[in-house]
Design a protein around this motif. Structure first.
Motif, PDB file in Angstrom:
ATOM      1  N   ILE A 143      -4.660  13.212   6.933  1.00 53.19           N
ATOM      2  CA  ILE A 143      -3.680  12.139   7.029  1.00 53.19           C
ATOM      3  C   ILE A 143      -3.975  11.240   8.223  1.00 53.19           C
ATOM      4  O   ILE A 143      -3.937  10.003   8.124  1.00 53.19           O
ATOM      5  CB  ILE A 143      -2.262  12.722   7.123  1.00 53.19           C
ATOM      6  N   ASN A 144      -4.279  11.841   9.362  1.00 53.21           N
ATOM      7  CA  ASN A 144      -4.563  11.045  10.553  1.00 53.21           C
ATOM      8  C   ASN A 144      -5.822  10.204  10.370  1.00 53.21           C
ATOM      9  O   ASN A 144      -5.868   9.043  10.803  1.00 53.21           O
ATOM     10  CB  ASN A 144      -4.703  11.965  11.774  1.00 53.21           C
ATOM     11  N   GLY A 145      -6.841  10.759   9.735  1.00 48.65           N
ATOM     12  CA  GLY A 145      -8.054   9.994   9.472  1.00 48.65           C
ATOM     13  C   GLY A 145      -7.787   8.827   8.536  1.00 48.65           C
ATOM     14  O   GLY A 145      -8.280   7.712   8.737  1.00 48.65           O
ATOM     15  N   ILE A 203       0.870  -1.185   0.000  1.00 50.74           N
ATOM     16  CA  ILE A 203       0.000   0.000   0.000  1.00 50.74           C
ATOM     17  C   ILE A 203       0.903   1.229   0.000  1.00 50.74           C
ATOM     18  O   ILE A 203       1.672   1.454   0.934  1.00 50.74           O
ATOM     19  CB  ILE A 203      -0.942   0.009   1.210  1.00 50.74           C
ATOM     20  N   ASN A 204       0.819   2.003  -1.065  1.00 56.12           N
ATOM     21  CA  ASN A 204       1.718   3.133  -1.305  1.00 56.12           C
ATOM     22  C   ASN A 204       0.976   4.460  -1.118  1.00 56.12           C
ATOM     23  O   ASN A 204      -0.072   4.676  -1.714  1.00 56.12           O
ATOM     24  CB  ASN A 204       2.270   3.037  -2.733  1.00 56.12           C
ATOM     25  N   PHE A 205       1.541   5.347  -0.285  1.00 54.25           N
ATOM     26  CA  PHE A 205       0.957   6.658  -0.040  1.00 54.25           C
ATOM     27  C   PHE A 205       1.672   7.713  -0.888  1.00 54.25           C
ATOM     28  O   PHE A 205       2.877   7.912  -0.739  1.00 54.25           O
ATOM     29  CB  PHE A 205       1.083   7.041   1.441  1.00 54.25           C
ATOM     30  N   ASP A 206       0.939   8.365  -1.757  1.00 54.89           N
ATOM     31  CA  ASP A 206       1.545   9.408  -2.595  1.00 54.89           C
ATOM     32  C   ASP A 206       0.527  10.526  -2.794  1.00 54.89           C
ATOM     33  O   ASP A 206      -0.529  10.317  -3.392  1.00 54.89           O
ATOM     34  CB  ASP A 206       1.968   8.821  -3.946  1.00 54.89           C
ATOM     35  N   CYS A 207       0.840  11.714  -2.287  1.00 60.26           N
ATOM     36  CA  CYS A 207      -0.034  12.892  -2.417  1.00 60.26           C
ATOM     37  C   CYS A 207      -1.382  12.656  -1.713  1.00 60.26           C
ATOM     38  O   CYS A 207      -2.437  12.591  -2.350  1.00 60.26           O
ATOM     39  CB  CYS A 207      -0.258  13.245  -3.883  1.00 60.26           C
ATOM     40  N   VAL A 208      -1.322  12.546  -0.396  1.00 56.83           N
ATOM     41  CA  VAL A 208      -2.541  12.303   0.388  1.00 56.83           C
ATOM     42  C   VAL A 208      -2.899  13.491   1.292  1.00 56.83           C
ATOM     43  O   VAL A 208      -3.800  13.386   2.117  1.00 56.83           O
ATOM     44  CB  VAL A 208      -2.406  11.027   1.249  1.00 56.83           C
ATOM     45  N   GLY A 209      -2.215  14.619   1.100  1.00 56.60           N
ATOM     46  CA  GLY A 209      -2.432  15.752   1.998  1.00 56.60           C
ATOM     47  C   GLY A 209      -3.311  16.846   1.451  1.00 56.60           C
ATOM     48  O   GLY A 209      -3.662  17.778   2.182  1.00 56.60           O
ATOM     49  N   TYR A 210      -3.702  16.766   0.181  1.00 59.05           N
ATOM     50  CA  TYR A 210      -4.483  17.850  -0.419  1.00 59.05           C
ATOM     51  C   TYR A 210      -5.357  17.274  -1.518  1.00 59.05           C
ATOM     52  O   TYR A 210      -4.895  16.537  -2.380  1.00 59.05           O
ATOM     53  CB  TYR A 210      -3.546  18.910  -0.985  1.00 59.05           C
ATOM     54  N   GLY A 211      -6.623  17.599  -1.481  1.00 63.10           N
ATOM     55  CA  GLY A 211      -7.581  17.049  -2.433  1.00 63.10           C
ATOM     56  C   GLY A 211      -8.774  16.504  -1.670  1.00 63.10           C
ATOM     57  O   GLY A 211      -8.711  16.284  -0.454  1.00 63.10           O
ATOM     58  N   ASN A 212      -9.865  16.265  -2.363  1.00 60.58           N
ATOM     59  CA  ASN A 212     -11.096  15.830  -1.687  1.00 60.58           C
ATOM     60  C   ASN A 212     -11.676  14.532  -2.230  1.00 60.58           C
ATOM     61  O   ASN A 212     -12.748  14.114  -1.812  1.00 60.58           O
ATOM     62  CB  ASN A 212     -12.155  16.935  -1.768  1.00 60.58           C
ATOM     63  N   ILE A 213     -10.967  13.867  -3.148  1.00 61.33           N
ATOM     64  CA  ILE A 213     -11.460  12.616  -3.713  1.00 61.33           C
ATOM     65  C   ILE A 213     -10.446  11.517  -3.411  1.00 61.33           C
ATOM     66  O   ILE A 213      -9.349  11.486  -3.986  1.00 61.33           O
ATOM     67  CB  ILE A 213     -11.691  12.722  -5.233  1.00 61.33           C
ATOM     68  N   LEU A 214     -10.792  10.621  -2.485  1.00 63.70           N
ATOM     69  CA  LEU A 214      -9.913   9.512  -2.142  1.00 63.70           C
ATOM     70  C   LEU A 214      -9.832   8.569  -3.341  1.00 63.70           C
ATOM     71  O   LEU A 214     -10.834   8.017  -3.787  1.00 63.70           O
ATOM     72  CB  LEU A 214     -10.463   8.771  -0.922  1.00 63.70           C
ATOM     73  N   THR A 215      -8.620   8.399  -3.854  1.00 60.99           N
ATOM     74  CA  THR A 215      -8.412   7.642  -5.090  1.00 60.99           C
ATOM     75  C   THR A 215      -7.492   6.459  -4.823  1.00 60.99           C
ATOM     76  O   THR A 215      -6.418   6.618  -4.240  1.00 60.99           O
ATOM     77  CB  THR A 215      -7.806   8.550  -6.166  1.00 60.99           C
ATOM     78  N   LEU A 216      -7.932   5.289  -5.262  1.00 59.96           N
ATOM     79  CA  LEU A 216      -7.144   4.069  -5.104  1.00 59.96           C
ATOM     80  C   LEU A 216      -6.821   3.527  -6.492  1.00 59.96           C
ATOM     81  O   LEU A 216      -7.725   3.277  -7.290  1.00 59.96           O
ATOM     82  CB  LEU A 216      -7.922   3.018  -4.311  1.00 59.96           C
ATOM     83  N   ALA A 217      -5.547   3.374  -6.784  1.00 56.72           N
ATOM     84  CA  ALA A 217      -5.133   2.961  -8.125  1.00 56.72           C
ATOM     85  C   ALA A 217      -4.260   1.716  -8.055  1.00 56.72           C
ATOM     86  O   ALA A 217      -3.407   1.593  -7.180  1.00 56.72           O
ATOM     87  CB  ALA A 217      -4.366   4.088  -8.806  1.00 56.72           C
ATOM     88  N   TYR A 218      -4.489   0.797  -8.977  1.00 58.17           N
ATOM     89  CA  TYR A 218      -3.711  -0.435  -9.024  1.00 58.17           C
ATOM     90  C   TYR A 218      -3.124  -0.594 -10.428  1.00 58.17           C
ATOM     91  O   TYR A 218      -3.582   0.017 -11.382  1.00 58.17           O
ATOM     92  CB  TYR A 218      -4.592  -1.646  -8.681  1.00 58.17           C
ATOM     93  N   THR A 219      -2.095  -1.446 -10.544  1.00 61.59           N
ATOM     94  CA  THR A 219      -1.463  -1.658 -11.843  1.00 61.59           C
ATOM     95  C   THR A 219      -1.728  -3.060 -12.391  1.00 61.59           C
ATOM     96  O   THR A 219      -1.958  -3.228 -13.580  1.00 61.59           O
ATOM     97  CB  THR A 219       0.060  -1.452 -11.759  1.00 61.59           C
ATOM     98  N   LYS A 220      -1.698  -4.073 -11.531  1.00 63.33           N
ATOM     99  CA  LYS A 220      -1.800  -5.455 -12.023  1.00 63.33           C
ATOM    100  C   LYS A 220      -2.990  -6.193 -11.409  1.00 63.33           C
ATOM    101  O   LYS A 220      -3.924  -6.550 -12.096  1.00 63.33           O
ATOM    102  CB  LYS A 220      -0.491  -6.197 -11.752  1.00 63.33           C
ATOM    103  N   LYS A 221      -2.942  -6.441 -10.097  1.00 67.95           N
ATOM    104  CA  LYS A 221      -3.996  -7.196  -9.430  1.00 67.95           C
ATOM    105  C   LYS A 221      -4.977  -6.248  -8.727  1.00 67.95           C
ATOM    106  O   LYS A 221      -4.557  -5.429  -7.919  1.00 67.95           O
ATOM    107  CB  LYS A 221      -3.391  -8.154  -8.403  1.00 67.95           C
ATOM    108  N   PRO A 222      -6.288  -6.364  -8.989  1.00 62.76           N
ATOM    109  CA  PRO A 222      -7.254  -5.432  -8.387  1.00 62.76           C
ATOM    110  C   PRO A 222      -7.791  -5.876  -7.032  1.00 62.76           C
ATOM    111  O   PRO A 222      -8.490  -5.111  -6.379  1.00 62.76           O
ATOM    112  CB  PRO A 222      -8.379  -5.418  -9.423  1.00 62.76           C
TER     113      PRO A 222
END
Length: 314
Positions: free
Chosen positions: A298-300, A211-230
């Motif tokens: 971030i804490n949430g 589970i990789n965290f990248d750019c989670v401090g600004y924005g309002n749409i929680l986005t989960l992205a995968y490359t191979k296995k969903p």
């Protein structure tokens, strides 16, 4: 234990850029001190020198691996200037279209302006225009961006928060490790080098849940992205919905290219915004305006993922 505003501010002020070797080493030293305060020992923390210096916390054979890149980018935000109009992928396509257009339009203009020029000269005028633009892009990458709170100090803070929470849970601690990757901004080099290091040393990551965290401090749409296995992403989507969030699941593309791409069973977690045309983008990254990082968000997020992991939902 959550990340406090004071601790976040200390990292914002003391480590605003991690672009040079000296700056990166200073941050790693701070991270080591914070992790030891949380209950990890020096023996738990290892520097893996593989296409950069990656900071590993815990056993890489662990079932779950939480990651974030700690290096910061160059001044390439101008390349994504139109992202707020048609999304980040659209901005990349637009830039590519400009490069291609130069290759066609400059030779045409040259033939009109210099009708006696040879065909080779006209052809090479277009190639030169493309090379000049590529040179500008490369130069932009070598000039460090001065503000990087979302990309990716937010990810660093997320890993610290999660490591703090898991440190006090003996059962979960055995199942988890953490990796702060170097050189993500130079083509995912740190995570690629780490994956090769693991293969070389007999560490099988094929089933590790990353589970990789990248750019989670600004924005309002929680986005989960995968490359191979969903499957991992699907489980996270369900857990976040149970927690009252409304996550968006995406297949990784230009907007979602991060360190998770070097692992089979992985997902990138980020917060995005919606462009004017309805497409997602990561706002203000790689620009001097990257000055926002919502510590409570971030804490949430890390509270939800800690609950998710502790209930063995992944």
């Amino acid at each position: 234990m959550s990340v406090t505003n004071q601790k976040a501010h200390e990292i914002f002020e003391n480590h605003p850029t991690r672009f040079t070797k000296k700056e990166k080493a200073a941050l790693r030293n701070t991270l080591r001190k914070e992790l030891i305060k949380s209950g990890y020992s020096d023996d738990d923390i290892t520097e893996i020198n593989a296409s950069g210096t990656n900071l590993l916390v815990g056993d890489p054979h662990a079932e779950y691996m939480f990651t974030a890149h700690y290096d910061t980018p160059g001044r390439t935000g101008w390349m994504l200037k139109t992202a707020s109009l048609w999304g980040q992928t659209g901005a990349n396509i637009f830039l590519t279209a400009i490069i291609c257009a130069l290759g066609f339009s400059v030779p045409i203009a040259s033939s009109v302006i210099f009708p006696s020029a040879s065909g080779d000269m006209i052809f090479w005028s277009g190639e030169l225009a493309i090379l000049l633009l590529l040179l500008i892009i490369i130069i932009s990458m070598t000039i460090k961006n001065k503000n990087n709170r979302n990309d990716n100090t937010s990810g660093v803070l997320s890993l610290l928060a999660l490591a703090n929470k898991i440190a006090g849970d003996d059962d979960l601690r055995k199942k988890c490790c953490f990796v702060f990757f170097d050189n993500e901004e130079w083509g995912l080099l740190g995570s690629s080098g780490f994956a090769k290091y693991c293969r070389k040393n007999g560490i099988d990551l094929s089933n590790t849940k990353v589970i990789n965290f990248d750019c989670v401090g600004y924005g309002n749409i929680l986005t989960l992205a995968y490359t191979k296995k969903p499957e991992l992403t699907d489980s996270l989507v369900n857990a976040f919905k149970e927690a009252g969030q409304a996550p968006v699941k995406k297949r990784s593309a230009m907007i979602f290219l991060s360190d998770h791409a070097n692992f089979k069973n992985s997902v990138m977690v980020s917060y995005a915004k919606k462009s004017i045309t309805g497409h997602l983008y990561l706002p203000l990254i790689h620009t001097s305006k990257d000055t926002s990082c919502d510590v409570e968000q971030i804490n949430g997020l890390t509270d939800d993922i800690y609950k998710f992991a502790s209930e063995s939902k992944i």
